[in-house]
Write a protein that holds these residues in place. Structure first.
Motif, PDB file in Angstrom:
ATOM      1  N   CYS A 215      40.759  31.314  36.144  1.00  0.00           N
ATOM      2  CA  CYS A 215      41.320  29.655  37.022  1.00  0.00           C
ATOM      3  C   CYS A 215      41.976  29.399  38.554  1.00  0.00           C
ATOM      4  O   CYS A 215      42.241  31.337  38.873  1.00  0.00           O
TER       5      CYS A 215
ATOM      6  N   LYS B 236      39.754  26.388  32.676  1.00  0.00           N
ATOM      7  CA  LYS B 236      38.335  26.389  33.134  1.00  0.00           C
ATOM      8  C   LYS B 236      38.566  26.490  35.008  1.00  0.00           C
ATOM      9  O   LYS B 236      38.890  27.688  35.997  1.00  0.00           O
ATOM     10  N   ASP B 237      38.814  25.216  35.953  1.00  0.00           N
ATOM     11  CA  ASP B 237      38.922  25.003  37.244  1.00  0.00           C
ATOM     12  C   ASP B 237      40.894  25.442  37.415  1.00  0.00           C
ATOM     13  O   ASP B 237      40.411  25.971  38.427  1.00  0.00           O
ATOM     14  N   ARG B 238      41.763  24.595  36.637  1.00  0.00           N
ATOM     15  CA  ARG B 238      42.878  25.126  37.018  1.00  0.00           C
ATOM     16  C   ARG B 238      43.084  25.688  35.879  1.00  0.00           C
ATOM     17  O   ARG B 238      43.208  24.727  34.808  1.00  0.00           O
TER      18      ARG B 238
END
Lengths: 117, 417
Positions: free
Chosen positions: B133, B220-222
């Motif tokens: 991430c 996940k993303d961050r």
């Protein structure tokens, strides 16, 4: 009273022991230079620090220009000083040593630029 | 093709000092090739003070220290090409570089100074488990975001590694309003300077956890958090000490690696401990006419020492250009008990001057002695209150000792407890 300090005056980081009564320093030992003695004495009475940050630039090559305190400011004023720095904005061109905020918060210390832009 | 007496690869503090010294020694044509848009190297983003106390006798910020050298370079006829990437150095010191303005550059040099500096060890080298991430970056990258781009990369920060850049960034992020939750250090001691632990961590009540590492990244993303754990004496995480810490940013300050791709391509011998070239006392590599200095040679604590070392390389290159090869009889310097590496790795005993050997120890020593032994005889034995891996030490071989040596002589530096 006795206090052990790590000197921050230079990268050597000497271990200094200060003996004091209230705000009166009785002895400073362990320092290897005059700067260490001075550091230990101020640290007991009124600890000070230099700070460095950046200030917004308009019309320059970079979005910000680095700045520093021209002399140490009281440790307790660091975050208030940061607020002043973050409020400031300067027009390019900027030169090294240029005063960005004179006498910040009445400390007698200036915020000066440390690079060109 | 262009011809220059001296090509300097890299326009940071090392390259500038080497070029200036060579100029002062009488070298006529010098060119500095710099990859970035300006001279100054990493100093441009090191806006904190603490530079120059040894060399200038005053405390400067990184950009101020760099500016003094940039100004000196500008006063000379040294050619500077910025935005220029060196691609190759040939066996015969033909330097190939490329930049937007000139396209491909071919420069024949009499001598070359390698001053490419170092890179930070990245996440990939640590094998931390977890997702890829955003929010995980080296401390130096974060420093560039904050200090050059005016961009805050996160609000809740965990720092892995207590090298100086990590400590400096802990303070910098705090000043800009971020919450630095903890600095974790794998080793039982910090690799940073004592003063930085005091003025960057203690001043802001940022905890430093020794013998602790990050074992997993979550998000996940961050990045959403990290799991940290204490390590045993084999540096293995202890399962029962695992602890989750919520954060959006993980900064890595886990070591610097000299950037020696060019050096290796030339076929220059590399020291396995320093990851820099093997050099002699003038910082000449085993490839004639190629010198190396600064953090590309070995990672320094202070830029002041980089400057001084680079002046030696500049002088060495100048002597090589102006007088040709010198008479050389090399003796290797050998690491004894407690000493991780020595620079220079070999000494020309015909040099005629005192030679300073720089070294680092492998662990912390208290009240130990640094012993220099030449041909089995103790030349000096200096008592040290403290020796630490984070602080580069040095010992001097006097010229008269070198003068008495021959090709079979030995030089050993060791620590005596």
């Amino acid at each position: 009273m006795k206090r052990d300090l790590t000197c921050v005056a230079c990268p050597l980081g000497c271990q200094i022991t200060v003996e004091y009564e209230g705000t009166e320093v009785l002895s400073v030992t362990g320092n290897t230079c005059k700067r260490g003695d001075a550091y230990a004495r101020t640290e007991i009475v009124n600890p000070t620090r230099n700070i460095a940050s950046t200030v917004k630039v308009v019309g320059g090559a970079h979005p910000v220009v680095p700045v520093k305190t021209s002399a140490p400011i009281p440790k307790t004023m660091i975050f208030d000083c940061m607020k002043e720095i973050n409020k400031a904005c300067v027009n390019a061109p900027v030169s090294i040593g240029q005063v960005i905020i004179p006498d910040v918060l009445g400390t007698g210390v200036d915020i000066v630029a440390t690079n060109i832009d | 093709m262009m011809n220059y007496d001296l090509v300097v690869v890299g326009g940071g503090p090392a390259g500038m000092a080497a070029a200036l010294k060579a100029k002062e020694c009488g070298v006529e044509s010098i060119i500095i090739l710099e990859r970035a848009e300006t001279l100054g190297g990493i100093l441009e983003q090191c806006i904190h003070s603490g530079f120059g106390l040894t060399y200038f006798g005053e405390e400067l910020s990184g950009p101020e220290y760099a500016a003094r050298f940039i100004e000196m370079v500008e006063k000379t006829d040294i050619t500077v090409k910025t935005d220029a990437m060196v691609l190759d150095i040939s066996e015969s010191n033909l330097v190939t570089a490329v930049n937007k303005k000139d396209g491909l550059l071919k420069i024949q040099a009499k001598a070359v100074v390698l001053a490419m500096g170092c890179r930070e060890r990245p996440r990939g080298a640590l094998e931390i488990a977890g997702s890829r991430c955003s929010g995980i970056m080296t401390a130096g990258t974060a420093q560039k975001y904050v200090n050059l781009d005016g961009y805050m990369p996160g609000k809740k920060v965990v720092i892995l590694g207590s090298g100086d850049i990590g400590l400096i960034m802990a303070r910098r992020m705090t000043l800009e309003g971020a919450e630095v939750k903890v600095v974790c250090e794998l080793m039982p001691f910090s690799g940073g300077l004592n003063r930085n632990i005091v003025q960057c961590l203690n001043d802001y009540n940022i905890p430093l956890r020794l013998s602790t590492t990050v074992v997993e990244c979550h998000g996940k993303d961050r990045l959403e958090g990290v799991t940290i754990a204490q390590v045993d004496d084999k540096l293995q995480p202890i399962e029962s000490t695992k602890e989750y810490i919520e954060c959006d940013t993980l900064m890595l300050s886990v070591g610097l690696i000299p950037e020696n791709e060019l050096t290796k391509n030339v076929g220059i011998a590399i020291d396995r401990v320093t990851n820099g070239a093997v050099v002699d006392e003038m910082r000449q590599t085993d490839h004639k006419g190629v010198f190396a200095c600064g953090n590309v040679l070995h990672v320094h604590d202070l830029v002041d020492f980089v400057t001084m070392e680079s002046q030696l390389a500049g002088q060495g290159a100048a002597e090589y250009i102006l007088n040709g090869e010198k008479e050389t009889v090399y003796v290797n310097s050998t690491t004894g008990n407690g000493v991780r590496y020595l620079v220079p790795q070999r000494v020309n005993i015909k040099n005629g001057n005192d030679v300073k050997l720089y070294f680092r120890v492998g662990k912390i020593y208290k009240n130990a002695k640094v012993v220099l032994e030449c041909d089995g005889e103790v030349i000096s034995s200096k008592k040290k209150v403290k020796l630490a891996p984070g602080e580069m030490e040095n010992v001097v071989i006097p010229a008269d000792v070198l003068a008495k040596m021959n090709e079979n002589s030995t030089i050993v530096v060791r620590v005596e407890e």
